[in-house]
Design a protein around this motif. Structure first.
Motif, PDB file in Angstrom:
ATOM      1  N   LEU A 203       0.842  -1.203   0.000  1.00  0.00           N
ATOM      2  CA  LEU A 203       0.000   0.000   0.000  1.00  0.00           C
ATOM      3  C   LEU A 203       0.880   1.258   0.000  1.00  0.00           C
ATOM      4  CD1 LEU A 203      -2.879   1.184   0.089  1.00  0.00           C
ATOM      5  CD2 LEU A 203      -2.782   1.044   2.592  1.00  0.00           C
TER       6      LEU A 203
ATOM      7  N   PHE B 251       2.286   1.770  -3.361  1.00  0.00           N
ATOM      8  CA  PHE B 251       1.232   2.375  -4.184  1.00  0.00           C
ATOM      9  C   PHE B 251       1.144   3.883  -3.906  1.00  0.00           C
ATOM     10  CE2 PHE B 251      -3.200   3.863  -3.995  1.00  0.00           C
ATOM     11  CZ  PHE B 251      -3.475   3.900  -5.357  1.00  0.00           C
TER      12      PHE B 251
ATOM     13  N   LEU C   6      -0.879  -1.717  -6.340  1.00  0.00           N
ATOM     14  CA  LEU C   6      -2.209  -1.819  -5.739  1.00  0.00           C
ATOM     15  C   LEU C   6      -2.735  -3.257  -5.844  1.00  0.00           C
ATOM     16  CD1 LEU C   6      -4.399  -0.154  -4.371  1.00  0.00           C
ATOM     17  CD2 LEU C   6      -5.376   0.299  -6.609  1.00  0.00           C
TER      18      LEU C   6
ATOM     19  N   HIS D 144      -1.117  -5.287  -3.170  1.00  0.00           N
ATOM     20  CA  HIS D 144      -1.776  -4.975  -1.891  1.00  0.00           C
ATOM     21  C   HIS D 144      -3.118  -5.699  -1.787  1.00  0.00           C
ATOM     22  CE1 HIS D 144      -3.566  -2.729   1.402  1.00  0.00           C
ATOM     23  NE2 HIS D 144      -4.564  -2.403   0.610  1.00  0.00           N
ATOM     24  N   GLN D 145      -3.913  -5.589  -2.848  1.00  0.00           N
ATOM     25  CA  GLN D 145      -5.262  -6.171  -2.785  1.00  0.00           C
ATOM     26  C   GLN D 145      -5.214  -7.697  -2.731  1.00  0.00           C
ATOM     27  OE1 GLN D 145      -6.974  -4.050  -6.144  1.00  0.00           O
ATOM     28  NE2 GLN D 145      -7.736  -2.404  -4.822  1.00  0.00           N
TER      29      GLN D 145
ATOM     30  N   MET E 189      -2.891  -5.182   9.611  1.00  0.00           N
ATOM     31  CA  MET E 189      -1.821  -4.280   9.155  1.00  0.00           C
ATOM     32  C   MET E 189      -1.373  -3.309  10.248  1.00  0.00           C
ATOM     33  SD  MET E 189      -2.778  -3.325   5.165  1.00  0.00           S
ATOM     34  CE  MET E 189      -4.465  -2.758   5.460  1.00  0.00           C
TER      35      MET E 189
ATOM     36  N   GLU F  59      -7.695   1.630   3.516  1.00  0.00           N
ATOM     37  CA  GLU F  59      -7.826   0.335   2.856  1.00  0.00           C
ATOM     38  C   GLU F  59      -9.045   0.310   1.916  1.00  0.00           C
ATOM     39  OE1 GLU F  59      -6.427  -2.248   2.206  1.00  0.00           O
ATOM     40  OE2 GLU F  59      -8.196  -3.370   1.582  1.00  0.00           O
TER      41      GLU F  59
ATOM     42  N   SER G  32      -8.572   2.408  -1.150  1.00  0.00           N
ATOM     43  CA  SER G  32      -7.643   1.874  -2.148  1.00  0.00           C
ATOM     44  C   SER G  32      -8.402   1.066  -3.199  1.00  0.00           C
ATOM     45  CB  SER G  32      -6.527   1.062  -1.493  1.00  0.00           C
ATOM     46  OG  SER G  32      -6.997  -0.216  -1.124  1.00  0.00           O
ATOM     47  N   ALA G  33      -9.489   0.440  -2.807  1.00  0.00           N
ATOM     48  CA  ALA G  33     -10.301  -0.286  -3.789  1.00  0.00           C
ATOM     49  C   ALA G  33     -10.943   0.689  -4.774  1.00  0.00           C
ATOM     50  CB  ALA G  33     -11.362  -1.117  -3.080  1.00  0.00           C
TER      51      ALA G  33
ATOM     52  N   ALA H  74      -9.824   3.653  -5.570  1.00  0.00           N
ATOM     53  CA  ALA H  74      -8.750   4.179  -6.421  1.00  0.00           C
ATOM     54  C   ALA H  74      -8.417   3.178  -7.520  1.00  0.00           C
ATOM     55  CB  ALA H  74      -7.503   4.489  -5.588  1.00  0.00           C
ATOM     56  N   GLY H  75      -8.418   1.903  -7.154  1.00  0.00           N
ATOM     57  CA  GLY H  75      -8.142   0.861  -8.146  1.00  0.00           C
ATOM     58  C   GLY H  75      -9.191   0.829  -9.253  1.00  0.00           C
TER      59      GLY H  75
END
Lengths: 237, 237
Positions: free
Chosen positions: A50, A53, A80, A83-84, A101, B70, B73-74, B76-77
């Motif tokens: 992360l 990213f 990313l 991370h995912q 985390m 977290e 970030s999804a 953003a993806g």
């Protein structure tokens, strides 16, 4: 801990051919005894990706032109995805990603702020070198994970990181400006100490490790790969 | 141009039921005559999605906690995937993405800086409202694209944007602090003017458009959807 870093840093600043030869002969070091528990491993690796990213997103924000921005967006997407993928492994085991985390945020945030760099080129070098070294390291550690998660994580982290764009831009800038090359060589040497400290923090604490010397060849490998990355950019490690 | 924005802004501040009824009856407006050339369309949409990705990356960087980071970030993806999908369409037609996006960077960079917001909540609202409105708009325009690219782009842009996280955090903050709600309602009303200006800039210039009034119902639809997003957050549009 300090002396450990000192030893590493010296080695990086003056890599000797004998070290490289040694690396070749120690490829099969058994790292299993050093692998942390599964969830903490996944949590630290996930938060590291992360952060990569976020670094790449910052590199996009300050990129000097649209072509660079565009190419960096692919690299950011790869970080990313890693991370995912790690977050998905945490969830698969019933873990709550943010909780898993959490123990690693302070250390990794500090690492990121200390390696953020003062400009675009320093940041690119951080993404390339720290990303490369720690991806290698987490792949190495994954061999000791239980069940089928190890190979899956190794595959995930071993995917093309899309970092060709970093190499292309760094090489072009270094070729155009030798003074920048010598500045970035210094930055690269500084980075390796901080980055290895992150790697060390992923291992059991020294008191709990029966034979710290057994991990040595792994660091030697990581540093050799780091040196090859520096060489590839025309920088003296 | 100014008068056009003024008309839109008034409508948003005082939406009348009759307008909504009108929207229902005009769903099938033929927008084909207003669709720009294919490559400029793809370039503007691609650069808009890259900007959304950058906005969400900034929201991640300043997120107050790890769970929010977290979840963002999804989102953003998803924005990055849309950008990359559009870039792939540009390449498929032999376009160089950075060249095709170049004509739109100045306008969209200005839009982003004017809608960046002063804090995390304003930025989240920008991502939710501007992202929602312009995704809708580009989907609408895609109906006029040649060949099979229209449906493909509509599918790409219509995918779940992962913005539930934005709604969740905004709702929670607004519930906890009614003063924030009234502040954000104002911000949402300001956003719609700037966002519609971006939509307008994607259409042929006024002189070239034979019948500007034909596009009116499309704006009415976009504004109605915007109003529903505001309503859903408990904000008065």
């Amino acid at each position: 801990m300090i002396s450990w870093i000192d030893r590493r840093t010296k080695r990086v600043e003056a890599p000797r051919p004998s070290r490289r030869a040694e690396r070749q002969s120690t490829k099969k070091v058994d790292i299993a005894g050093f692998t942390p528990e599964l969830l903490p491993y996944l949590g630290q690796a996930a938060y590291f990706e992360l952060g990569m990213f976020e670094n790449l997103s910052r590199a996009i924000a300050i990129a000097p032109d649209l072509a660079a921005k565009e190419a960096l967006s692919a690299a950011a997407g790869r970080a990313l995805s890693k991370h995912q993928g790690l977050v998905a492994e945490i969830r698969r085991r019933g873990g709550e990603p943010s909780e898993v985390m959490a123990p690693f945020t302070a250390g990794l945030d500090l690492f990121r702020s200390e390696t953020a760099g003062a400009d675009w080129h320093e940041l690119l070098l951080t993404c390339y070198l720290a990303g490369g070294l720690l991806d290698d390291f987490f792949i190495r550690l994954s061999a000791g994970l239980p069940g089928d998660v190890g190979p899956r994580v190794a595959h995930l982290l071993g995917q093309d990181a899309g970092t060709d764009v970093l190499v292309t831009h760094l090489k072009a800038a270094i070729t155009a400006n030798p003074a920048l090359g010598s500045h970035l060589a210094l930055w690269g040497r500084r980075l390796v100490g901080d980055t290895l400290l992150v790697a060390r923090s992923a291992l059991p604490t020294p008191g709990q490790t029966p034979d710290e010397d057994r991990i040595e060849p792994v660091y030697t490998e990581l540093i050799a790969a780091h040196t090859r990355r520096m060489d590839g950019l025309g920088l003296t490690a």
